[in-house]
Scaffold this motif. Structure first.
Motif, mmCIF file in Angstrom:
data_model
loop_
_atom_site.group_PDB
_atom_site.id
_atom_site.type_symbol
_atom_site.label_atom_id
_atom_site.label_comp_id
_atom_site.label_asym_id
_atom_site.label_seq_id
_atom_site.Cartn_x
_atom_site.Cartn_y
_atom_site.Cartn_z
ATOM 1 N N VAL A 155 7.224 22.082 6.050
ATOM 2 C CA VAL A 155 6.793 22.500 7.304
ATOM 3 C C VAL A 155 7.756 22.132 8.274
ATOM 4 N N VAL A 156 7.279 22.988 9.753
ATOM 5 C CA VAL A 156 8.331 22.492 10.897
ATOM 6 C C VAL A 156 7.380 22.750 12.004
ATOM 7 N N THR A 157 7.562 21.769 12.759
ATOM 8 C CA THR A 157 6.789 21.801 14.222
ATOM 9 C C THR A 157 7.053 22.898 14.965
ATOM 10 N N LEU A 158 5.871 23.833 15.603
ATOM 11 C CA LEU A 158 6.110 24.918 16.200
ATOM 12 C C LEU A 158 6.320 24.634 17.810
ATOM 13 N N PRO A 159 6.991 25.708 18.446
ATOM 14 C CA PRO A 159 7.025 25.821 19.766
ATOM 15 C C PRO A 159 5.727 26.104 20.563
ATOM 16 N N ASP A 160 5.410 25.470 21.605
ATOM 17 C CA ASP A 160 4.161 25.594 22.396
ATOM 18 C C ASP A 160 3.987 27.443 22.589
ATOM 19 N N SER A 161 4.896 27.960 22.800
ATOM 20 C CA SER A 161 4.962 29.423 22.873
ATOM 21 C C SER A 161 4.366 30.393 21.835
ATOM 22 N N VAL A 162 4.554 29.862 20.497
ATOM 23 C CA VAL A 162 3.927 30.382 19.452
ATOM 24 C C VAL A 162 2.487 29.793 19.009
ATOM 25 N N SER A 163 1.559 31.072 18.865
ATOM 26 C CA SER A 163 0.205 30.622 18.296
ATOM 27 C C SER A 163 0.382 30.168 16.893
ATOM 28 N N LEU A 164 -0.914 29.852 16.260
ATOM 29 C CA LEU A 164 -0.831 29.367 14.907
ATOM 30 C C LEU A 164 -1.001 30.659 14.039
ATOM 31 N N THR A 165 -1.800 31.835 14.650
ATOM 32 C CA THR A 165 -1.917 33.023 13.972
ATOM 33 C C THR A 165 -0.546 33.647 13.752
ATOM 34 N N GLN A 166 0.222 33.473 15.023
ATOM 35 C CA GLN A 166 1.496 34.183 14.855
ATOM 36 C C GLN A 166 2.495 33.527 13.772
ATOM 37 N N ALA A 167 2.388 32.286 13.953
ATOM 38 C CA ALA A 167 3.241 31.337 13.206
ATOM 39 C C ALA A 167 3.033 31.621 11.671
ATOM 40 N N ALA A 168 1.816 32.026 11.116
ATOM 41 C CA ALA A 168 1.503 32.258 9.840
ATOM 42 C C ALA A 168 2.176 33.549 9.263
ATOM 43 N N ALA A 169 2.567 34.396 10.039
ATOM 44 C CA ALA A 169 3.240 35.586 9.884
ATOM 45 C C ALA A 169 4.792 35.380 9.483
ATOM 46 N N LEU A 170 5.208 34.423 9.766
ATOM 47 C CA LEU A 170 6.697 33.976 9.842
ATOM 48 C C LEU A 170 7.162 33.526 8.605
ATOM 49 N N PRO A 171 6.877 32.295 7.987
ATOM 50 C CA PRO A 171 7.648 31.744 7.018
ATOM 51 C C PRO A 171 8.110 32.335 5.910
ATOM 52 N N ILE A 172 7.183 33.080 5.079
ATOM 53 C CA ILE A 172 7.810 33.929 4.095
ATOM 54 C C ILE A 172 8.651 35.055 4.128
ATOM 55 N N ALA A 173 8.212 35.721 5.329
ATOM 56 C CA ALA A 173 9.194 36.945 5.648
ATOM 57 C C ALA A 173 10.600 36.352 6.278
ATOM 58 N N TYR A 174 10.500 35.452 6.960
ATOM 59 C CA TYR A 174 11.817 34.853 7.344
ATOM 60 C C TYR A 174 12.661 34.205 6.289
ATOM 61 N N LEU A 175 12.089 33.286 5.496
ATOM 62 C CA LEU A 175 12.736 32.516 4.417
ATOM 63 C C LEU A 175 13.300 33.772 3.632
ATOM 64 N N THR A 176 12.499 34.755 3.202
ATOM 65 C CA THR A 176 12.976 35.588 2.025
ATOM 66 C C THR A 176 14.056 36.485 2.601
ATOM 67 N N ALA A 177 14.154 36.919 3.815
ATOM 68 C CA ALA A 177 15.056 37.707 4.375
ATOM 69 C C ALA A 177 16.331 36.847 4.649
ATOM 70 N N GLU A 178 16.371 35.930 5.231
ATOM 71 C CA GLU A 178 17.383 34.900 5.680
ATOM 72 C C GLU A 178 18.156 34.677 4.317
ATOM 73 N N TYR A 179 17.543 34.138 3.215
ATOM 74 C CA TYR A 179 18.138 33.447 2.006
ATOM 75 C C TYR A 179 18.921 34.888 1.555
ATOM 76 N N SER A 180 18.135 35.855 1.377
ATOM 77 C CA SER A 180 18.732 37.195 0.800
ATOM 78 C C SER A 180 20.038 37.805 1.216
#
Length: 382
Positions: A155-180
């Motif tokens: 897990v990683v601490t979020l910037p104040d500008s990002v809501s929890l709902t927005q943040a939940a849309a990010l981890p798998i999508a980013y990690l998959t695309a970045e690693y691939s």
């Protein structure tokens, strides 16, 4: 009216779908369906009952039936050394969750949910870098629940500008695309990439990273509306994912050279057709969850290709430090404005059945998020 009604008509006539009355309006396809309605207050007729304790997990009572999804009471665990407990406020939905609910995922008894955003509620021994009260997002197995325990380095601490709902849309999508793209394929401005199903969460994040690398992008999507969205985001070449014609189009656009990298999530005939447009010694990155080829099958058709079937869980086990490094780069990208939050549709956790159906019917663009709070802000749990 559409820009090219002839193509839409021809695709519909060729389609194997059995609808006899079809309408196309503003790029969307309409056909008669019986669906469950909604109540006058806008809530779903499929709304799940919340346990009195409000400490629950989302469970599949009868695998194979989305109607059997239920919120069931569950005891809170105790974080061990190096672990944290997260009070979950939003969870990203992925296609493999739908497969699990339908009983079609190859790993039996795999819990629903792999990513979430919330607030640290307890920490285990030896945890550093996060503390109780921090807003975080990351990977957590079984994250469709009110409290989940996961490793602190996931897990990683979020910037104040990002809501929890927005943040939940990010981890798998980013990690998959970045690693691939960046760790496996070493994508650069000198390369070209084909992104299948590019209007999904991983696809849209991959398009962002490819644009940042300066690569030439070829993308497919399954509806005129999705293709128009990709074009509006500056994707170079956008094609229909419902036919195999994309291959001829790519070869035409590249003077028969093909593409250097393929990020694949399609099945069936799309796999050999995609391999046919891969350049010599190109990289084929498989992120699909059904009809996955093995290395021998790929080698029989394209022995020169570099083939990578991707399972993030394996990366977590083999190189957790890299996962942590990528999560940190995600936050830095959000703070610098170089990573954009993908479009996402939010369902209350009580409307999980509707959310799973929506994804199963491929109606979404970007991500689907299930929220446990309308505002995405933490509430006091006492």
């Amino acid at each position: 009216p559409e820009e090219d009604e002839t193509d839409s008509l021809f695709s519909e006539i060729r389609s194997t779908q059995s609808d006899t009355q079809v309408a196309f309006r503003r790029g969307d396809r309409y056909a008669a369906r019986l669906t469950r309605g909604r109540f006058s207050d806008g809530s779903s007729a499929n709304r799940l009952d919340m346990p009195d304790s409000r400490i629950f997990h989302l469970d599949v009572v009868s695998p194979g039936l989305l109607d059997s999804l239920a919120l069931r009471p569950v005891p809170r665990g105790e974080p061990g050394p190096g672990e944290v407990e997260v009070r979950v406020f939003a969870t990203g939905l992925n296609f493999k969750d739908v497969l699990k609910a339908l009983g079609k995922y190859p790993i039996a008894d795999s819990p629903l949910g792999d990513e979430c955003a919330g607030v640290i509620s307890r920490v285990g021994e030896g945890v550093e870098g996060v503390q109780v009260g921090d807003r975080v997002a990351g990977m957590a197995s079984g994250s469709f629940r009110s409290y989940v325990i996961t490793r602190a380095d996931l897990v990683v601490t979020l910037p104040d500008s990002v809501s929890l709902t927005q943040a939940a849309a990010l981890p798998i999508a980013y990690l998959t695309a970045e690693y691939s793209l960046n760790h496996l394929a070493k994508l650069s401005h000198a390369k070209s990439v084909l992104i299948h199903s590019a209007a999904g969460g991983v696809g849209m994040m991959a398009a962002q990273l490819a644009q940042r690398a300066g690569a030439e992008i070829f993308a497919t999507a399954g509806s005129p509306r999705k293709r128009a969205l990709l074009r509006s985001l500056g994707v170079d070449h956008v094609m229909d994912s419902r036919t195999l014609d994309f291959a001829d189009e790519i070869m035409r656009l590249t003077d028969d050279r093909g593409v250097d990298v393929i990020l694949n999530s399609l099945a069936g005939d799309y796999i050999p057709k995609s391999l046919s447009v891969l350049t010599e010694r190109g990289s084929f990155l498989e992120i699909g969850r059904t009809d996955i080829w093995n290395a021998d099958q790929v080698a029989a058709l394209r022995p020169d290709a570099s083939y990578h079937p991707l399972y993030l869980g394996d990366v977590v086990d083999e190189d957790p430090g890299l996962i942590r490094e990528m999560l940190v780069s995600l936050v830095r990208g959000l703070e610098a404005g170089t990573v954009e939050i993908p479009p996402h549709r939010v369902f209350p956790i009580e409307e999980a059945i509707d959310a799973f159906r929506f994804m199963g019917q491929s109606k979404h663009v970007g991500k689907i998020v299930l929220s446990q709070e309308e505002t995405g802000k933490p509430r006091s749990d006492g």
